[in-house]
Write a protein that holds these residues in place. Structure first.
Motif, PDB file in Angstrom:
ATOM      1  N   LEU A  23       5.271 -11.925  -7.441  1.00 62.83           N
ATOM      2  CA  LEU A  23       4.362 -10.904  -6.932  1.00 62.83           C
ATOM      3  C   LEU A  23       4.048  -9.892  -8.032  1.00 62.83           C
ATOM      4  CD1 LEU A  23       2.862  -9.949  -4.400  1.00 62.83           C
ATOM      5  CD2 LEU A  23       4.887  -8.592  -3.803  1.00 62.83           C
ATOM      6  N   ALA A  24       5.064  -9.520  -8.804  1.00 62.70           N
ATOM      7  CA  ALA A  24       4.864  -8.581  -9.907  1.00 62.70           C
ATOM      8  C   ALA A  24       3.932  -9.174 -10.957  1.00 62.70           C
ATOM      9  CB  ALA A  24       6.210  -8.213 -10.520  1.00 62.70           C
ATOM     10  N   ARG A  25       4.042 -10.467 -11.215  1.00 61.98           N
ATOM     11  CA  ARG A  25       3.184 -11.130 -12.199  1.00 61.98           C
ATOM     12  C   ARG A  25       1.750 -11.298 -11.684  1.00 61.98           C
ATOM     13  NH1 ARG A  25       7.483 -15.967 -13.629  1.00 61.98           N
ATOM     14  NH2 ARG A  25       8.836 -14.759 -15.029  1.00 61.98           N
ATOM     15  N   TRP A  26       1.607 -11.422 -10.379  1.00 56.51           N
ATOM     16  CA  TRP A  26       0.296 -11.652  -9.768  1.00 56.51           C
ATOM     17  C   TRP A  26      -0.628 -10.453  -9.917  1.00 56.51           C
ATOM     18  CZ3 TRP A  26      -1.934  -9.148  -5.493  1.00 56.51           C
ATOM     19  CH2 TRP A  26      -3.056  -9.771  -4.924  1.00 56.51           C
ATOM     20  N   ALA A  27      -0.057  -9.267  -9.912  1.00 58.62           N
ATOM     21  CA  ALA A  27      -0.868  -8.051  -9.820  1.00 58.62           C
ATOM     22  C   ALA A  27      -1.583  -7.726 -11.120  1.00 58.62           C
ATOM     23  CB  ALA A  27       0.020  -6.872  -9.414  1.00 58.62           C
ATOM     24  N   ASP A  28      -2.845  -7.303 -11.010  1.00 59.53           N
ATOM     25  CA  ASP A  28      -3.564  -6.689 -12.119  1.00 59.53           C
ATOM     26  C   ASP A  28      -3.414  -5.177 -12.093  1.00 59.53           C
ATOM     27  OD1 ASP A  28      -4.832  -9.009 -13.390  1.00 59.53           O
ATOM     28  OD2 ASP A  28      -5.917  -9.199 -11.493  1.00 59.53           O
ATOM     29  N   LEU A  29      -3.077  -4.641 -10.931  1.00 59.58           N
ATOM     30  CA  LEU A  29      -2.826  -3.209 -10.790  1.00 59.58           C
ATOM     31  C   LEU A  29      -2.014  -2.994  -9.527  1.00 59.58           C
ATOM     32  CD1 LEU A  29      -5.194  -0.263 -11.473  1.00 59.58           C
ATOM     33  CD2 LEU A  29      -4.071  -0.365  -9.240  1.00 59.58           C
ATOM     34  N   ILE A  30      -1.032  -2.086  -9.585  1.00 59.52           N
ATOM     35  CA  ILE A  30      -0.268  -1.693  -8.404  1.00 59.52           C
ATOM     36  C   ILE A  30      -0.648  -0.266  -8.055  1.00 59.52           C
ATOM     37  CG2 ILE A  30       2.023  -1.241  -7.448  1.00 59.52           C
ATOM     38  CD1 ILE A  30       3.122  -3.466  -9.200  1.00 59.52           C
ATOM     39  N   LEU A  31      -1.115  -0.074  -6.843  1.00 59.95           N
ATOM     40  CA  LEU A  31      -1.500   1.245  -6.347  1.00 59.95           C
ATOM     41  C   LEU A  31      -0.550   1.632  -5.224  1.00 59.95           C
ATOM     42  CD1 LEU A  31      -3.394   3.695  -5.994  1.00 59.95           C
ATOM     43  CD2 LEU A  31      -4.873   2.230  -4.579  1.00 59.95           C
ATOM     44  N   VAL A  32       0.192   2.705  -5.403  1.00 58.41           N
ATOM     45  CA  VAL A  32       1.113   3.197  -4.379  1.00 58.41           C
ATOM     46  C   VAL A  32       0.433   4.357  -3.661  1.00 58.41           C
ATOM     47  CG1 VAL A  32       3.451   4.000  -3.864  1.00 58.41           C
ATOM     48  CG2 VAL A  32       3.025   2.587  -5.902  1.00 58.41           C
ATOM     49  N   ALA A  33       0.010   4.133  -2.420  1.00 58.79           N
ATOM     50  CA  ALA A  33      -0.754   5.136  -1.682  1.00 58.79           C
ATOM     51  C   ALA A  33      -0.500   4.986  -0.181  1.00 58.79           C
ATOM     52  CB  ALA A  33      -2.243   4.994  -1.989  1.00 58.79           C
ATOM     53  N   PRO A  34       0.172   5.925   0.430  1.00 55.15           N
ATOM     54  CA  PRO A  34       0.719   7.137  -0.171  1.00 55.15           C
ATOM     55  C   PRO A  34       2.015   6.854  -0.919  1.00 55.15           C
ATOM     56  CG  PRO A  34       1.293   7.060   2.141  1.00 55.15           C
ATOM     57  CD  PRO A  34       0.389   5.875   1.897  1.00 55.15           C
ATOM     58  N   ALA A  35       2.285   7.689  -1.921  1.00 51.27           N
ATOM     59  CA  ALA A  35       3.556   7.617  -2.651  1.00 51.27           C
ATOM     60  C   ALA A  35       4.428   8.772  -2.186  1.00 51.27           C
ATOM     61  CB  ALA A  35       3.311   7.700  -4.151  1.00 51.27           C
ATOM     62  N   SER A  36       5.521   8.450  -1.547  1.00 49.38           N
ATOM     63  CA  SER A  36       6.411   9.484  -1.012  1.00 49.38           C
ATOM     64  C   SER A  36       7.234  10.122  -2.120  1.00 49.38           C
ATOM     65  CB  SER A  36       7.335   8.881   0.036  1.00 49.38           C
ATOM     66  OG  SER A  36       8.244   7.976  -0.582  1.00 49.38           O
ATOM     67  N   CYS A  37       7.824  11.270  -1.803  1.00 48.69           N
ATOM     68  CA  CYS A  37       8.693  11.963  -2.739  1.00 48.69           C
ATOM     69  C   CYS A  37       9.866  11.067  -3.144  1.00 48.69           C
ATOM     70  CB  CYS A  37       9.191  13.251  -2.089  1.00 48.69           C
ATOM     71  SG  CYS A  37      10.050  14.374  -3.188  1.00 48.69           S
ATOM     72  N   ASP A  38      10.414  10.342  -2.182  1.00 48.73           N
ATOM     73  CA  ASP A  38      11.551   9.455  -2.432  1.00 48.73           C
ATOM     74  C   ASP A  38      11.156   8.324  -3.386  1.00 48.73           C
ATOM     75  OD1 ASP A  38      14.264   8.334  -1.756  1.00 48.73           O
ATOM     76  OD2 ASP A  38      13.007   6.705  -1.002  1.00 48.73           O
ATOM     77  N   THR A  39       9.985   7.749  -3.195  1.00 52.25           N
ATOM     78  CA  THR A  39       9.529   6.656  -4.061  1.00 52.25           C
ATOM     79  C   THR A  39       9.329   7.144  -5.487  1.00 52.25           C
ATOM     80  OG1 THR A  39       8.478   5.478  -2.225  1.00 52.25           O
ATOM     81  CG2 THR A  39       7.678   4.989  -4.445  1.00 52.25           C
ATOM     82  N   LEU A  40       8.741   8.331  -5.662  1.00 54.18           N
ATOM     83  CA  LEU A  40       8.557   8.882  -6.999  1.00 54.18           C
ATOM     84  C   LEU A  40       9.897   9.060  -7.696  1.00 54.18           C
ATOM     85  CD1 LEU A  40       5.827  11.600  -6.250  1.00 54.18           C
ATOM     86  CD2 LEU A  40       5.481   9.299  -7.163  1.00 54.18           C
ATOM     87  N   ALA A  41      10.895   9.521  -6.952  1.00 54.56           N
ATOM     88  CA  ALA A  41      12.223   9.725  -7.530  1.00 54.56           C
ATOM     89  C   ALA A  41      12.838   8.394  -7.954  1.00 54.56           C
ATOM     90  CB  ALA A  41      13.118  10.444  -6.522  1.00 54.56           C
ATOM     91  N   LYS A  42      12.700   7.358  -7.124  1.00 48.83           N
ATOM     92  CA  LYS A  42      13.231   6.039  -7.472  1.00 48.83           C
ATOM     93  C   LYS A  42      12.579   5.506  -8.748  1.00 48.83           C
ATOM     94  CE  LYS A  42      14.567   4.275  -2.906  1.00 48.83           C
ATOM     95  NZ  LYS A  42      14.323   3.225  -1.902  1.00 48.83           N
ATOM     96  N   PHE A  43      11.259   5.621  -8.823  1.00 44.99           N
ATOM     97  CA  PHE A  43      10.546   5.150 -10.010  1.00 44.99           C
ATOM     98  C   PHE A  43      11.037   5.894 -11.252  1.00 44.99           C
ATOM     99  CE2 PHE A  43       6.318   3.574  -7.906  1.00 44.99           C
ATOM    100  CZ  PHE A  43       7.038   2.610  -7.226  1.00 44.99           C
ATOM    101  N   ALA A  44      11.176   7.216 -11.128  1.00 47.35           N
ATOM    102  CA  ALA A  44      11.556   8.028 -12.283  1.00 47.35           C
ATOM    103  C   ALA A  44      12.967   7.708 -12.768  1.00 47.35           C
ATOM    104  CB  ALA A  44      11.429   9.504 -11.944  1.00 47.35           C
ATOM    105  N   GLN A  45      13.850   7.367 -11.837  1.00 45.46           N
ATOM    106  CA  GLN A  45      15.253   7.107 -12.186  1.00 45.46           C
ATOM    107  C   GLN A  45      15.529   5.633 -12.478  1.00 45.46           C
ATOM    108  OE1 GLN A  45      17.336   9.653 -12.726  1.00 45.46           O
ATOM    109  NE2 GLN A  45      15.537  10.918 -12.263  1.00 45.46           N
TER     110      GLN A  45
END
Length: 426
Positions: free
Chosen positions: A91-113
């Motif tokens: 699935l990660a290889r399939w994507a040309d772009l990943i759009l996270v909408a809405p992006a929650s506060c928790d998701t942003l923290a996971k991505f950052a860490q």
């Protein structure tokens, strides 16, 4: 099609073909907007697959997104059925772009860490595709120092952050934190791929680096303030050519008579009414360095010698109007000292090829495309056309017959013919 390092990019830049978007939906009331976002992305021609976190499923069901996207929704990292088909790595290889909408506060923290404890956070780490986030949360959560630190980390890591809108929130607060509207998000995604596509066209397109000027549509020659002489041209062929030339990397100027058509993406348009106005605008483009001049306009051969300032009143069974000949736009441009590559069009009702071949020589053209407008299935007011193309002798090209097809397809073939002749001219 590829010729000596040149390629033809899709003529329709309103649709981005063969681009895959993962829309990731996280927990938040704005998740309802994501359903509309799927539709808008598909309207632009994107293939969309949806990933949902557990939090998102508390606000909207996977069945909704399955119905809208046409694909099963991905919700689990360790899903045996998904792993047998398209697992999280595929699935990660399939994507040309990943759009996270809405992006929650928790998701942003996971991505950052760099956490990877669910499907979405694992996709974030496993993909090479660009990642966009559209944060949506309470205004105080958005303003929190920890959230802003996480956002800065994501920006530093190359994530594109779409700033939230300000306004009333579901919790009753007012401030920054609202997810932008689906139409705005989908448009930004489309523009991102348009710019990438345009960059390729400007470097490798069949007409890269060329300034193309196109006349299109009919002209109107005034009789009095309410009456005029005109014809049945709709401008569709010229507008299709403008879009095709732009998609092939050219800078395009479109001089349009009175038509009810939208300006193709990226094209500079000037509206005119009469033949004299169209000639004046055409001559101006030569000062801007015109390389290719394509005369698709159905220009009125004659205009009224004396236009009445007032509406002519009906006073008898006959009305005599004196006509004088209009300037021949394509012939005039072809006679200029800084002469561009000249492409003419011939719309005839009889002896089509004979008349077209004669115009090619008489008007000093490099190429002419002719069609039989007596046919009811092509030409004026039709979405389809069929043409025969002739070239000046110095190009050593045989005539080309373009079988009946959509005007967009005919436009693409004409661009290819122009490019072929230009290469021979060089």
């Amino acid at each position: 099609m590829q010729q000596k390092g040149k390629l033809f990019v899709s003529f329709d830049l309103s649709v981005i073909p063969n681009k895959n978007i993962i829309l990731a939906v996280t927990g938040g009331i704005a998740a309802y907007k994501s359903a509309i976002l799927v539709r808008r992305l598909k309207d632009y021609g994107f293939d969309v697959r949806v990933v949902m976190t557990h939090g998102a499923q508390a606000f909207i069901t996977p069945l909704t997104f399955q119905a809208l996207s046409g694909y099963p929704v991905h919700t689990e990292l360790l899903d045996p059925e998904a792993e047998a088909g398209m697992g999280h790595i595929e699935l990660a290889r399939w994507a040309d772009l990943i759009l996270v909408a809405p992006a929650s506060c928790d998701t942003l923290a996971k991505f950052a860490q760099g956490l990877a404890d669910d499907l979405l956070s694992t996709l974030y780490l496993a993909t090479k595709a660009p990642v966009w986030v559209a944060p949506a949360m309470n205004q105080q959560m958005w303003a929190a120092k920890a959230t802003q630190r996480n956002l800065q980390t994501l920006v530093d890591d190359g994530v594109h952050v779409i700033m939230p809108d300000a306004g009333a929130q579901a919790c009753g607060d007012v401030g920054l934190g609202r997810m932008p509207e689906p139409e705005q998000l989908a448009y930004q995604v489309r523009e991102y791929f348009h710019k990438a596509q345009r960059a390729i066209a400007e470097k490798f397109g069949l007409l890269a680096g060329q300034h193309v000027v196109i006349t299109a549509g009919p002209t109107r020659e005034a009789i009095d303030p309410v009456r005029y002489i005109s014809n049945h041209s709709t401008g569709k062929m010229g507008f299709s050519l403008a879009a095709a030339c732009y998609a092939a990397g050219a800078k395009v100027s479109l001089i349009a008579g009175p038509v009810s058509l939208d300006t193709p993406n990226g094209v500079k348009r000037v509206n005119v009414s009469s033949a004299v106005q169209m000639l004046d605008e055409s001559l101006k483009t030569l000062e801007q360095g015109c390389d290719i001049f394509i005369a698709t306009a159905a220009v009125a051969d004659y205009r009224v010698a004396q236009v009445s300032d007032q509406k002519i009143k009906k006073s008898g069974d006959e009305l005599e109007v004196s006509l004088i000949k209009n300037p021949d736009i394509v012939a005039t441009i072809a006679q200029q000292a800084q002469r561009p590559f000249m492409v003419g069009f011939a719309a005839e009702t009889q002896n089509v090829e004979e008349y077209a071949a004669g115009k090619l020589v008489a008007k000093n053209l490099d190429m002419i495309a002719c069609n039989d407008v007596s046919r009811k299935d092509i030409g004026f007011a039709s979405d389809e056309n069929a043409m025969v193309v002739f070239f000046a002798e110095q190009y050593h090209l045989k005539k080309r017959e373009l079988e009946k097809a959509s005007k967009q397809e005919i436009a693409q073939q004409l661009v290819e013919s122009i490019s072929d002749a230009l290469r021979r001219k060089l």
